[in-house]
Enzyme design. Structure first.
Site, PDB file in Angstrom:
ATOM      1  N   LEU A 127      50.962 -27.649 -89.841  1.00 14.98           N
ATOM      2  CA  LEU A 127      50.129 -27.003 -88.820  1.00 14.98           C
ATOM      3  C   LEU A 127      50.073 -27.825 -87.531  1.00 14.98           C
ATOM      4  O   LEU A 127      49.791 -27.281 -86.468  1.00 14.98           O
ATOM      5  CB  LEU A 127      48.711 -26.777 -89.357  1.00 14.98           C
ATOM      6  CG  LEU A 127      48.581 -25.761 -90.500  1.00 14.98           C
ATOM      7  CD1 LEU A 127      47.161 -25.760 -91.060  1.00 14.98           C
ATOM      8  CD2 LEU A 127      48.970 -24.364 -90.040  1.00 14.98           C
TER       9      LEU A 127
ATOM     10  N   HIS B   2      52.207 -33.966 -98.985  1.00 13.09           N
ATOM     11  CA  HIS B   2      52.216 -33.786 -97.530  1.00 13.09           C
ATOM     12  C   HIS B   2      50.876 -34.235 -96.924  1.00 13.09           C
ATOM     13  O   HIS B   2      50.848 -34.957 -95.929  1.00 13.09           O
ATOM     14  CB  HIS B   2      52.495 -32.301 -97.237  1.00 13.09           C
ATOM     15  CG  HIS B   2      52.533 -31.934 -95.794  1.00 13.09           C
ATOM     16  ND1 HIS B   2      53.695 -31.584 -95.133  1.00 13.09           N
ATOM     17  CD2 HIS B   2      51.554 -31.863 -94.859  1.00 13.09           C
ATOM     18  CE1 HIS B   2      53.421 -31.316 -93.868  1.00 13.09           C
ATOM     19  NE2 HIS B   2      52.121 -31.473 -93.677  1.00 13.09           N
ATOM     20  N   GLU B   3      49.774 -33.821 -97.556  1.00  9.85           N
ATOM     21  CA  GLU B   3      48.448 -34.192 -97.036  1.00  9.85           C
ATOM     22  C   GLU B   3      48.157 -35.682 -97.226  1.00  9.85           C
ATOM     23  O   GLU B   3      47.565 -36.329 -96.363  1.00  9.85           O
ATOM     24  CB  GLU B   3      47.347 -33.352 -97.695  1.00  9.85           C
ATOM     25  CG  GLU B   3      47.496 -31.847 -97.534  1.00  9.85           C
ATOM     26  CD  GLU B   3      47.824 -31.396 -96.130  1.00  9.85           C
ATOM     27  OE1 GLU B   3      47.360 -32.012 -95.154  1.00  9.85           O
ATOM     28  OE2 GLU B   3      48.579 -30.409 -96.006  1.00  9.85           O
TER      29      GLU B   3
ATOM     30  N   HIS C 262      49.701 -37.486 -94.468  1.00  7.77           N
ATOM     31  CA  HIS C 262      48.900 -37.386 -93.242  1.00  7.77           C
ATOM     32  C   HIS C 262      47.846 -38.493 -93.180  1.00  7.77           C
ATOM     33  O   HIS C 262      47.640 -39.110 -92.134  1.00  7.77           O
ATOM     34  CB  HIS C 262      48.169 -36.042 -93.177  1.00  7.77           C
ATOM     35  CG  HIS C 262      48.945 -34.959 -92.487  1.00  7.77           C
ATOM     36  ND1 HIS C 262      49.411 -35.082 -91.197  1.00  7.77           N
ATOM     37  CD2 HIS C 262      49.332 -33.733 -92.903  1.00  7.77           C
ATOM     38  CE1 HIS C 262      50.050 -33.969 -90.849  1.00  7.77           C
ATOM     39  NE2 HIS C 262      50.026 -33.130 -91.873  1.00  7.77           N
TER      40      HIS C 262
HETATM   41 ZN    ZN Z   1      50.877 -31.288 -92.045  1.00  9.39          ZN
END
Ligand code: ZN
Length: 173
Positions: free
Chosen positions: A96, A137-138, A141
Site C-alpha cells: 500500500l 511483509h508486515e 515493515h
Molecule cells: Zn507493505
C-alpha cells in the site's frame, strides 16, 4: 471503538525506513491505534498494514485473514517475532506504500509468529500461503524493510521512474 481512517504514507517517507519500537503497555492510545490500523487496512483493501505505514513507530501490524480465505476477523499483533519458517514460494507482491508496483518475491511457505494480541496476551500463530506472506511483509515493515529491497539491480532500475514519482508526491504532501 471509533476508528479513524488514516493517511497511508508512501515510499520516500523516512518513517518507513525506521525500526519501530516495542510496545511496552496496553493503553487506550494503543487500542485506538489498533482500531485505526484495522479500519485503514480495510478501507484500502489491504491484506495487512504496519503501524509505521500510518506514521506510528510502534511494533504493531494489522492483518485481514479473510483476504487469504481464512475465516477470522481482522486483528492486530503487537511485538511480533518470527519463530520458525518452512519452504519457499515465489509469488507476486505489492504494498500500500508502493502503489502500482508489483513484483515476484520469494518467501517461506509457512511461518510461525509469536506476539501479543490486542489485549496484551501472548499468542503463537501459524500461517501458510498468502497469509504467511502477509505476516512476513508486515514484519519487514516494522524493521524498515520494503519488499522491493530484495529485488535485483536490474528489476530495481526498471521501476526507478515509478519510485521517483511516488517519492515526489509523498515529499510534497
Ligand atoms: Zn507493505
Amino acid at each position: 471503538m471509533n476508528a479513524t481512517i488514516r493517511r497511508i504514507v508512501r515510499y520516500g517517507n523516512p518513517v518507513l525506513r525506521r525500526k519501530a519500537k516495542l510496545v511496552t503497555q496496553i493503553t487506550p492510545e494503543l487500542q485506538r491505534l489498533c482500531a485505526d490500523l484495522k479500519a485503514t487496512m480495510l478501507a484500502a483493501e489491504g491484506l495487512g498494514l504496519a503501524a509505521n505505514q500510518i506514521a506510528e513507530e510502534l511494533r504493531v501490524f494489522a492483518i485481514d485473514p479473510r483476504c487469504a480465505d481464512v475465516d477470522a476477523e481482522p486483528y492486530c499483533l503487537l511485538n511480533p517475532e518470527l519463530v520458525a519458517t518452512e519452504g519457499l514460494v515465489e509469488r507476486e507482491e505489492g504494498c500500500l506504500s508502493l502503489p502500482g508496483i508489483y513484483d515476484i518475491v520469494p518467501r517461506p511457505e509457512m511461518v510461525r509468529i509469536r506476539a501479543l494480541n490486542e489485549q496484551g496476551q501472548p499468542v503463537e500463530i501459524e500461517a501458510t500461503g498468502l497469509l504467511a506472506r502477509a505476516f512476513l511483509h508486515e514484519l519487514d515493515h516494522l524493521n524498515g524493510i520494503l519488499f522491493i529491497d530484495s529485488l535485483g539491480q536490474m528489476k530495481r532500475s526498471l521501476m526507478e521512474a515509478k519510485l521517483k514519482q511516488i517519492e515526489a508526491t509523498e515529499t510534497q504532501s
